[in-house]
Design a protein around this motif. Structure first.
Motif, PDB file in Angstrom:
ATOM      1  N   LEU A  67     -24.517  41.636  12.193  1.00 49.61           N
ATOM      2  CA  LEU A  67     -23.916  41.247  13.473  1.00 49.61           C
ATOM      3  C   LEU A  67     -24.543  42.076  14.603  1.00 49.61           C
ATOM      4  O   LEU A  67     -24.913  41.542  15.657  1.00 49.61           O
ATOM      5  CB  LEU A  67     -22.405  41.466  13.413  1.00 49.61           C
ATOM      6  N   TYR A  68     -24.655  43.379  14.381  1.00 47.94           N
ATOM      7  CA  TYR A  68     -25.270  44.264  15.375  1.00 47.94           C
ATOM      8  C   TYR A  68     -26.718  43.852  15.641  1.00 47.94           C
ATOM      9  O   TYR A  68     -27.163  43.818  16.797  1.00 47.94           O
ATOM     10  CB  TYR A  68     -25.214  45.702  14.858  1.00 47.94           C
ATOM     11  N   ALA A  69     -27.450  43.510  14.573  1.00 50.81           N
ATOM     12  CA  ALA A  69     -28.839  43.078  14.741  1.00 50.81           C
ATOM     13  C   ALA A  69     -28.917  41.776  15.532  1.00 50.81           C
ATOM     14  O   ALA A  69     -29.825  41.593  16.361  1.00 50.81           O
ATOM     15  CB  ALA A  69     -29.499  42.909  13.373  1.00 50.81           C
ATOM     16  N   ARG A  70     -27.979  40.847  15.284  1.00 48.48           N
ATOM     17  CA  ARG A  70     -27.978  39.579  16.040  1.00 48.48           C
ATOM     18  C   ARG A  70     -27.693  39.828  17.525  1.00 48.48           C
ATOM     19  O   ARG A  70     -28.268  39.164  18.392  1.00 48.48           O
ATOM     20  CB  ARG A  70     -26.910  38.638  15.459  1.00 48.48           C
ATOM     21  N   VAL A  71     -26.797  40.758  17.827  1.00 48.71           N
ATOM     22  CA  VAL A  71     -26.530  41.077  19.231  1.00 48.71           C
ATOM     23  C   VAL A  71     -27.774  41.672  19.877  1.00 48.71           C
ATOM     24  O   VAL A  71     -28.121  41.338  21.021  1.00 48.71           O
ATOM     25  CB  VAL A  71     -25.335  42.049  19.343  1.00 48.71           C
ATOM     26  N   GLN A  72     -28.461  42.550  19.158  1.00 46.03           N
ATOM     27  CA  GLN A  72     -29.684  43.138  19.686  1.00 46.03           C
ATOM     28  C   GLN A  72     -30.751  42.076  19.954  1.00 46.03           C
ATOM     29  O   GLN A  72     -31.571  42.229  20.859  1.00 46.03           O
ATOM     30  CB  GLN A  72     -30.235  44.174  18.705  1.00 46.03           C
ATOM     31  N   GLN A  73     -30.732  41.001  19.152  1.00 48.14           N
ATOM     32  CA  GLN A  73     -31.686  39.910  19.338  1.00 48.14           C
ATOM     33  C   GLN A  73     -31.168  38.832  20.290  1.00 48.14           C
ATOM     34  O   GLN A  73     -31.777  37.766  20.425  1.00 48.14           O
ATOM     35  CB  GLN A  73     -32.004  39.270  17.978  1.00 48.14           C
ATOM     36  N   LEU A  74     -30.008  39.098  20.931  1.00 47.13           N
ATOM     37  CA  LEU A  74     -29.388  38.187  21.904  1.00 47.13           C
ATOM     38  C   LEU A  74     -28.953  36.865  21.273  1.00 47.13           C
ATOM     39  O   LEU A  74     -28.781  35.866  21.979  1.00 47.13           O
ATOM     40  CB  LEU A  74     -30.335  37.912  23.080  1.00 47.13           C
ATOM     41  N   ASP A  75     -28.752  36.849  19.964  1.00 39.11           N
ATOM     42  CA  ASP A  75     -28.254  35.656  19.268  1.00 39.11           C
ATOM     43  C   ASP A  75     -26.727  35.751  19.224  1.00 39.11           C
ATOM     44  O   ASP A  75     -26.124  36.035  18.184  1.00 39.11           O
ATOM     45  CB  ASP A  75     -28.850  35.587  17.869  1.00 39.11           C
ATOM     46  N   ALA A 116     -23.743  35.889  16.131  1.00 38.22           N
ATOM     47  CA  ALA A 116     -22.950  37.114  16.099  1.00 38.22           C
ATOM     48  C   ALA A 116     -21.461  36.799  16.210  1.00 38.22           C
ATOM     49  O   ALA A 116     -20.635  37.392  15.502  1.00 38.22           O
ATOM     50  CB  ALA A 116     -23.383  38.047  17.228  1.00 38.22           C
ATOM     51  N   ALA A 117     -21.092  35.863  17.079  1.00 35.45           N
ATOM     52  CA  ALA A 117     -19.679  35.494  17.236  1.00 35.45           C
ATOM     53  C   ALA A 117     -19.140  34.855  15.963  1.00 35.45           C
ATOM     54  O   ALA A 117     -17.995  35.121  15.554  1.00 35.45           O
ATOM     55  CB  ALA A 117     -19.522  34.535  18.417  1.00 35.45           C
ATOM     56  N   ALA A 118     -19.940  34.008  15.327  1.00 39.17           N
ATOM     57  CA  ALA A 118     -19.501  33.380  14.080  1.00 39.17           C
ATOM     58  C   ALA A 118     -19.281  34.424  12.991  1.00 39.17           C
ATOM     59  O   ALA A 118     -18.272  34.396  12.268  1.00 39.17           O
ATOM     60  CB  ALA A 118     -20.525  32.342  13.623  1.00 39.17           C
ATOM     61  N   LEU A 119     -20.217  35.360  12.856  1.00 32.57           N
ATOM     62  CA  LEU A 119     -20.068  36.427  11.869  1.00 32.57           C
ATOM     63  C   LEU A 119     -18.834  37.276  12.172  1.00 32.57           C
ATOM     64  O   LEU A 119     -18.073  37.632  11.258  1.00 32.57           O
ATOM     65  CB  LEU A 119     -21.319  37.301  11.847  1.00 32.57           C
ATOM     66  N   ALA A 120     -18.633  37.602  13.445  1.00 28.12           N
ATOM     67  CA  ALA A 120     -17.478  38.421  13.834  1.00 28.12           C
ATOM     68  C   ALA A 120     -16.170  37.699  13.526  1.00 28.12           C
ATOM     69  O   ALA A 120     -15.208  38.307  13.040  1.00 28.12           O
ATOM     70  CB  ALA A 120     -17.559  38.762  15.315  1.00 28.12           C
TER      71      ALA A 120
END
Length: 627
Positions: free
Chosen positions: A302-310, A314-318
């Protein structure tokens, strides 16, 4: 004045003065009565703005466009492994199951009349969620295996330092997890203490970093004391009379333990195991620092997806992770309710640890000695190694890394002195916000009547939602800004970090203060109310002085948690709002592969000192936290 006003004027002035005094008194009484409701409403407003709304925006993002982000995750083999067929093509699931079963090889051999049959199963594709659950399961097993013997020793034996050791089981709630990572790197890294010892003995080095073994061991470091604390508490509440009755009826010590003691320990053991699974399922800093992306859990990815602006993924995983954690938290609360029922009668007597009566007691104490060695290696070695690494070790002592903390680093985006200053200031700010919030919610929880369940639900929500999810929600709502009356309102920098820290800390204030408030004699409060005191006045003048140790313990918890908070801070900290844990993580990334982890170790030692000071306050003032 008397000559000017005359008798009539004086009488009218007196009436006006009395009227104004009465109005002022009534206003003061009304304000006094409204203090607690207004502060309570303000607390709920703060929670709505900095917790519920940000988390809600995450859910909205995940379910946007006909829940496409959620469906993309559930239908992806990468995220859910073999279970993706349940969502991608549910009508073909029976065929998939049959195909999997057909790949199972059955082997049989006959020895006499008894068949020897074994099955060879193909590898199951776990996916990201499956691996996260798998490592959480292994971590739970390791934590239980390491924590249960400690509960046995603390509950069944008396020895010098027992109270101190029992108090130390609260440390997982105040130890910064990124600091634990630094300790494990200093111990098990390529140039760590373990490899130094192996090299001195003429043995080869071992590479444990970025393996599942080290992640599980670090989780056990963090959660085994939780198992020890909860099971010890249950063991000390076992009624000795029931055990004596079983023995008088002919039961052996083992049978009495199995039939009488064990059933009373199982709820606490199950509750601690569920809580450990929740914590390790939502793990972030330990896996990020010791496992990396190759062992990524849901939170790390999730943190990696946020860093990649995805942000959609990230919201789905959260969202999916929060659903799982809320479900597990509900299971924990059910077990906790069972565990909380009933009190102890006559406690079980404790044996003297250092007395040897027979061969059996000698073997038991030898086993305890072996366990003590394991405890020293697992729990003390990382902390000692980190402190030693901060001064260059025993062979080449140096103060270079401590000078590094106080000197300005030319060209560096991470200034250690700025990180230390920010952490202390943010800790004070979070304490100023979390303490009144916690006390108010504790008052409603302890004496709120019909509102008690609502207050408890408000309390548990931030505990069940991970810090990385809260940080992500704040990032895309408060930090990115919200449209209000045609203006875009944005909260950035220190303010949003302090808010995140307060949300993480105030539940611990509640859990320290609420039990003490509930234990205050109702007649004291009723007497104060009968004498005209409002509810807020009774709380301030009567109850808080009686529960002041709990308030101080809760304040120490909130401050320590703010100092060590990493999950939300790593997402929210801007260029000049980074804290010691964020700086430590940056030092680990920059230095872990190099010749020294000195900068990270020095910063971790500062965190350890602050944590130890907070622990002393918590222990000495008598605060009681019950997970």
């Amino acid at each position: 004045m008397d000559r000017v006003l005359g008798p009539t004027g004086r009488e009218q002035l007196t009436r006006v003065t009395d009227w104004l005094s009465g109005v002022a008194g009534r206003l003061a009484d009304d304000a006094d009565r409204l203090v607690l409701p207004v502060v309570g409403a303000g607390t709920l407003l703060v929670l709505a703005v900095v917790f519920y709304y940000p988390v809600w925006t995450v859910f909205v993002e995940a379910f946007g466009d006909a829940a496409e982000p959620i469906r993309d995750v559930l239908e992806s083999e990468f995220y859910v492994g073999a279970a993706h067929g349940l969502f991608a093509h549910p009508t073909q699931v029976p065929g998939d199951v049959l195909a999997w079963l057909s790949s199972v090889r059955v082997h049989a051999a006959w020895t006499g009349f008894f068949p020897d049959v074994w099955f060879s199963f193909p590898a199951v594709r776990k996916g990201l969620f499956g691996f996260t659950a798998w490592q959480a399961f292994l971590s739970t097993l390791a934590s239980v295996a390491l924590g249960l013997p400690g509960a046995y020793v603390l509950a069944r034996f008396e020895f010098p330092g027992r109270r101190t050791l029992k108090a130390l089981t609260i440390l997982p709630f105040v130890l910064p997890s990124i600091m634990v990572v630094a300790g494990f790197v200093a111990t098990f890294g390529t140039n760590g203490t373990l490899n130094g010892v192996l090299t001195a003995l003429g043995l080869g080095k071992v590479e444990l970093l970025y393996t599942l073994k080290i992640v599980v061991l670090a989780h056990a470091f963090y959660n085994a004391p939780l198992v020890t604390r909860m099971v010890t508490s249950a063991w000390e509440n076992v009624d000795a009379s029931a055990v004596e009755t079983a023995r008088s009826l002919g039961a052996s010590p083992l049978r009495a333990f199995k039939d009488v003691v064990a059933p009373q320990l199982l709820p606490a053991l199950a509750a601690s195991a569920v809580l450990t699974f929740v914590f390790t399922f939502m793990t972030f800093p330990i896996v990020l620092g010791l496992g990396g992306l190759q062992l990524a859990t849901v939170e790390v990815w999730l943190y990696a997806r946020v860093q990649q602006l995805d942000y959609e993924t990230a919201a789905a995983l959260a969202t999916l992770e929060t659903v799982v954690s809320l479900g597990l938290t509900y299971v924990y609360l059910r077990y906790e309710a069972r565990r909380a029922g009933g009190g102890a009668g006559k406690p079980l007597p404790r044996d003297r640890l250092f007395s040897l009566d027979d061969l059996r007691s000698a073997l038991v104490r030898a086993g305890i000695g072996v366990y003590g060695v394991v405890v020293v290696l697992v729990f003390l070695a990382p902390l000692v190694s980190m402190v030693l690494a901060s001064v260059g070790g025993l062979e080449n002592p140096t103060l270079e890394w401590w000078r590094f903390l106080v000197e300005r680093q030319a060209g560096s985006r991470t200034q250690p002195s700025v990180a230390v200053r920010n952490s202390l200031l943010f800790g004070v700010g979070a304490l100023a916000l979390a303490l009144p919030m916690g006390v108010v919610i504790a008052a409603f929880s302890a004496r709120g009547g019909r509102g008690r369940k609502v207050a408890d639900a408000v309390l548990m929500a931030p505990i069940a939602v991970s810090g990385i999810v809260v940080g992500f929600g704040m990032l895309q709502s408060l930090v990115f800004g919200v449209e209000l009356f045609g203006y875009r309102v944005s909260v950035v920098g220190a303010a949003v970090v302090v808010a995140a820290h307060a949300i993480a800390g105030y539940p611990f204030v509640v859990r320290n203060v609420a039990p003490m408030l509930a234990a205050v004699d109702d007649r004291l409060v009723e007497s104060a109310r009968a004498l005209g005191a409002s509810r807020a006045r009774a709380l301030y003048d009567v109850e808080l002085p009686l529960v002041w140790p709990g308030v101080l313990a809760g304040a120490a918890f909130a401050f320590a948690l703010s100092i060590g908070e990493f999950d939300a801070t790593v997402l929210l900290a801007g260029e000049n709002a980074y804290t010691m844990p964020v700086a430590l993580k940056r030092f680990l990334v920059d230095r872990a592969a190099g010749p020294s982890v000195g900068p990270a170790a020095a910063m971790g030692t500062v965190l350890l000192v602050i944590t130890a000071a907070s622990f002393v306050v918590i222990d000495r003032v008598g605060g009681r936290y019950r997970p």
